[in-house]
Motif scaffolding. Structure first.
Motif, PDB file in Angstrom:
ATOM      1  N   ASP A  65       0.799  -1.224   0.000  1.00 60.03           N
ATOM      2  CA  ASP A  65       0.000   0.000   0.000  1.00 60.03           C
ATOM      3  C   ASP A  65       0.833   1.276   0.000  1.00 60.03           C
ATOM      4  OD1 ASP A  65       0.850   0.451   2.634  1.00 60.03           O
ATOM      5  OD2 ASP A  65      -0.898  -0.534   3.484  1.00 60.03           O
ATOM      6  N   GLY A  66       2.152   1.157   0.089  1.00 66.60           N
ATOM      7  CA  GLY A  66       3.003   2.345  -0.006  1.00 66.60           C
ATOM      8  C   GLY A  66       2.873   3.299   1.152  1.00 66.60           C
ATOM      9  N   GLY A  67       2.372   2.839   2.302  1.00 61.62           N
ATOM     10  CA  GLY A  67       2.254   3.701   3.472  1.00 61.62           C
ATOM     11  C   GLY A  67       0.961   4.465   3.535  1.00 61.62           C
ATOM     12  N   ARG A  68       0.008   4.157   2.645  1.00 56.88           N
ATOM     13  CA  ARG A  68      -1.325   4.749   2.717  1.00 56.88           C
ATOM     14  C   ARG A  68      -2.310   3.743   2.166  1.00 56.88           C
ATOM     15  NH1 ARG A  68      -0.468   4.074  -2.127  1.00 56.88           N
ATOM     16  NH2 ARG A  68       0.239   5.574  -3.671  1.00 56.88           N
ATOM     17  N   ASP A  69      -3.434   3.622   2.833  1.00 59.09           N
ATOM     18  CA  ASP A  69      -4.421   2.612   2.475  1.00 59.09           C
ATOM     19  C   ASP A  69      -5.483   3.142   1.530  1.00 59.09           C
ATOM     20  OD1 ASP A  69      -3.383   0.526   4.251  1.00 59.09           O
ATOM     21  OD2 ASP A  69      -4.065   1.823   5.869  1.00 59.09           O
ATOM     22  N   VAL A  70      -5.809   4.422   1.649  1.00 60.30           N
ATOM     23  CA  VAL A  70      -6.861   5.032   0.840  1.00 60.30           C
ATOM     24  C   VAL A  70      -6.322   6.331   0.245  1.00 60.30           C
ATOM     25  CG1 VAL A  70      -9.180   6.031   0.846  1.00 60.30           C
ATOM     26  CG2 VAL A  70      -8.668   4.058   2.312  1.00 60.30           C
ATOM     27  N   ILE A  71      -6.598   6.547  -1.037  1.00 60.43           N
ATOM     28  CA  ILE A  71      -6.277   7.804  -1.696  1.00 60.43           C
ATOM     29  C   ILE A  71      -7.601   8.436  -2.109  1.00 60.43           C
ATOM     30  CG2 ILE A  71      -5.076   8.929  -3.602  1.00 60.43           C
ATOM     31  CD1 ILE A  71      -3.217   6.473  -3.692  1.00 60.43           C
ATOM     32  N   ALA A  72      -7.856   9.641  -1.658  1.00 56.61           N
ATOM     33  CA  ALA A  72      -9.120  10.328  -1.945  1.00 56.61           C
ATOM     34  C   ALA A  72      -8.825  11.599  -2.735  1.00 56.61           C
ATOM     35  CB  ALA A  72      -9.848  10.666  -0.646  1.00 56.61           C
ATOM     36  N   ILE A  73      -9.466  11.709  -3.901  1.00 54.25           N
ATOM     37  CA  ILE A  73      -9.203  12.824  -4.803  1.00 54.25           C
ATOM     38  C   ILE A  73     -10.510  13.537  -5.133  1.00 54.25           C
ATOM     39  CG2 ILE A  73      -8.364  13.467  -7.105  1.00 54.25           C
ATOM     40  CD1 ILE A  73      -6.575  10.965  -7.000  1.00 54.25           C
ATOM     41  N   ARG A  74     -10.448  14.871  -5.156  1.00 52.16           N
ATOM     42  CA  ARG A  74     -11.616  15.661  -5.565  1.00 52.16           C
ATOM     43  C   ARG A  74     -11.136  16.862  -6.376  1.00 52.16           C
ATOM     44  NH1 ARG A  74     -15.671  17.008  -0.855  1.00 52.16           N
ATOM     45  NH2 ARG A  74     -14.090  18.542  -0.280  1.00 52.16           N
ATOM     46  N   HIS A  75     -11.884  17.221  -7.400  1.00 51.78           N
ATOM     47  CA  HIS A  75     -11.489  18.326  -8.281  1.00 51.78           C
ATOM     48  C   HIS A  75     -12.437  19.512  -8.229  1.00 51.78           C
ATOM     49  CE1 HIS A  75      -8.233  16.022 -10.024  1.00 51.78           C
ATOM     50  NE2 HIS A  75      -9.061  15.012 -10.229  1.00 51.78           N
ATOM     51  N   ASP A  76     -13.459  19.430  -7.396  1.00 49.89           N
ATOM     52  CA  ASP A  76     -14.446  20.504  -7.322  1.00 49.89           C
ATOM     53  C   ASP A  76     -14.720  20.844  -5.849  1.00 49.89           C
ATOM     54  OD1 ASP A  76     -16.369  22.361  -8.076  1.00 49.89           O
ATOM     55  OD2 ASP A  76     -17.986  20.865  -8.137  1.00 49.89           O
ATOM     56  N   PRO A  77     -14.557  22.102  -5.426  1.00 46.35           N
ATOM     57  CA  PRO A  77     -14.289  23.297  -6.236  1.00 46.35           C
ATOM     58  C   PRO A  77     -12.811  23.506  -6.560  1.00 46.35           C
ATOM     59  CG  PRO A  77     -14.581  23.917  -3.962  1.00 46.35           C
ATOM     60  CD  PRO A  77     -14.852  22.441  -4.022  1.00 46.35           C
ATOM     61  N   VAL A  78     -11.913  22.815  -5.834  1.00 43.30           N
ATOM     62  CA  VAL A  78     -10.485  22.863  -6.144  1.00 43.30           C
ATOM     63  C   VAL A  78      -9.964  21.432  -6.113  1.00 43.30           C
ATOM     64  CG1 VAL A  78     -10.147  25.183  -5.216  1.00 43.30           C
ATOM     65  CG2 VAL A  78      -9.876  23.207  -3.718  1.00 43.30           C
ATOM     66  N   SER A  79      -8.816  21.225  -6.742  1.00 44.73           N
ATOM     67  CA  SER A  79      -8.228  19.890  -6.784  1.00 44.73           C
ATOM     68  C   SER A  79      -7.454  19.611  -5.495  1.00 44.73           C
ATOM     69  CB  SER A  79      -7.300  19.758  -7.994  1.00 44.73           C
ATOM     70  OG  SER A  79      -8.018  19.856  -9.193  1.00 44.73           O
ATOM     71  N   VAL A  80      -7.824  18.509  -4.829  1.00 44.19           N
ATOM     72  CA  VAL A  80      -7.126  18.094  -3.606  1.00 44.19           C
ATOM     73  C   VAL A  80      -6.897  16.585  -3.651  1.00 44.19           C
ATOM     74  CG1 VAL A  80      -8.018  19.959  -2.158  1.00 44.19           C
ATOM     75  CG2 VAL A  80      -9.306  17.819  -2.355  1.00 44.19           C
ATOM     76  N   LYS A  81      -5.854  16.169  -2.983  1.00 44.84           N
ATOM     77  CA  LYS A  81      -5.517  14.747  -2.892  1.00 44.84           C
ATOM     78  C   LYS A  81      -5.150  14.430  -1.455  1.00 44.84           C
ATOM     79  CE  LYS A  81      -2.194  11.274  -4.573  1.00 44.84           C
ATOM     80  NZ  LYS A  81      -1.036  11.042  -5.472  1.00 44.84           N
ATOM     81  N   TYR A  82      -5.937  13.547  -0.828  1.00 49.04           N
ATOM     82  CA  TYR A  82      -5.693  13.134   0.546  1.00 49.04           C
ATOM     83  C   TYR A  82      -5.151  11.708   0.571  1.00 49.04           C
ATOM     84  CZ  TYR A  82      -8.600  17.116   2.038  1.00 49.04           C
ATOM     85  OH  TYR A  82      -9.123  18.365   2.252  1.00 49.04           O
ATOM     86  N   LEU A  83      -4.143  11.493   1.376  1.00 42.24           N
ATOM     87  CA  LEU A  83      -3.630  10.148   1.640  1.00 42.24           C
ATOM     88  C   LEU A  83      -4.105   9.736   3.024  1.00 42.24           C
ATOM     89  CD1 LEU A  83       0.090  10.548   0.471  1.00 42.24           C
ATOM     90  CD2 LEU A  83      -1.928   9.997  -0.901  1.00 42.24           C
TER      91      LEU A  83
END
Length: 260
Positions: free
Chosen positions: A171-189
């Motif tokens: 898993d590379g040190g993270r189990d879930v990757i959460a991405i959202r592009h609205d209203p801004v682009s964010v990526k949570y590990l």
């Protein structure tokens, strides 16, 4: 075949233990060669010890060569390889709880432009998962570790993120990757930790997650746990509050309540 093969200098026993620790289920092959293998016995012992500690859903055995089942494995579900192939597969599926625990087969898989994959829990399965633990939050403390990852993935899916649930073998040190592009682009590990009852999450895994976040240039890293954090782990969260967040048992329960 392991995706991350041991390299010269690695302890083979440690490597075996690490892979078994991250496995959903363990199938032991009982053959003329395995019953006399030193490392075979080591693997049996590690797998059975983790099963006793309820750290694995189940351990089962597949018997080849019509060999006698060794005494240490006598208590297991032993499936004979001889016979109708479909019947053998069905018995293995039942023994390993693949029939009862088939949630991952119900995930919808979508390929992204960058070649990655997004796994989304089907609505029906996700609803049952959230409702089960929202109605009985005490069960979070002893829930299956992979199921905790699935639960967090479903929560963020309901938060309107595109969610990737990483393979448990690497898993590379993270189990879930959460991405959202609205209203801004964010990526949570998001790293998920379900310690043994009474346990806690210390400083080291939080520091490691911060390093992974920095390496991947994600927006934020979150460590979710069914337990509590040590005092030094809490201090690390406080010093990096804009880019690092901890969710203890109470925080996860709050998540569940917020996605009604």
């Amino acid at each position: 075949m392991w995706e991350d093969e041991p390299v010269p200098g690695d302890s083979l026993i440690d490597a075996i233990s690490s892979r078994i620790e991250r496995a959903a289920s363990v199938l032991i092959i009982v053959s003329r060669d395995s019953v006399t293998s030193r490392f075979g016995r080591v693997e049996w012992g590690i797998a059975q010890a983790r099963e006793v500690m309820r750290m694995l859903p189940t351990v089962a055995a597949l018997r080849l060569d019509n060999v006698d089942t060794p005494e240490p494995l006598a208590h297991l579900n032993v499936v004979d390889a001889e016979g109708d192939l479909e019947d053998v597969v069905a018995q293995l599926a039942e023994a390993l709880s693949l029939v009862k625990h088939h949630r991952l087969a119900e995930f919808d898989i979508t390929t992204l432009q960058d070649g990655g994959t997004i796994l989304t829990v089907s609505a029906d399965v996700g609803a049952r998962l959230v409702e089960r633990y929202r109605d009985n939050p005490e069960a979070l403390i002893t829930m299956d570790r992979r199921e905790f990852e699935e639960l967090v993935a479903e929560i963020f899916d309901r938060f309107s993120f595109k969610v990737e649930l990483t393979a448990r073998t690497r898993d590379g040190g993270r189990d879930v990757i959460a991405i959202r592009h609205d209203p801004v682009s964010v990526k949570y590990l998001i790293e998920c930790k379900r310690p043994d009852p009474g346990g806690y999450v210390g400083f080291a895994p939080v520091r490691e997650l911060l390093g992974v976040k920095t390496d991947e240039q994600a927006t934020k890293a979150i460590l979710a746990t069914t337990a509590r954090f040590s005092s030094d782990a809490k201090l690390l969260f406080e010093r990096n509050s804009w880019i690092l967040e901890g969710r203890d048992y109470g925080g996860v329960v709050d998540w569940l309540e917020s996605v009604r």
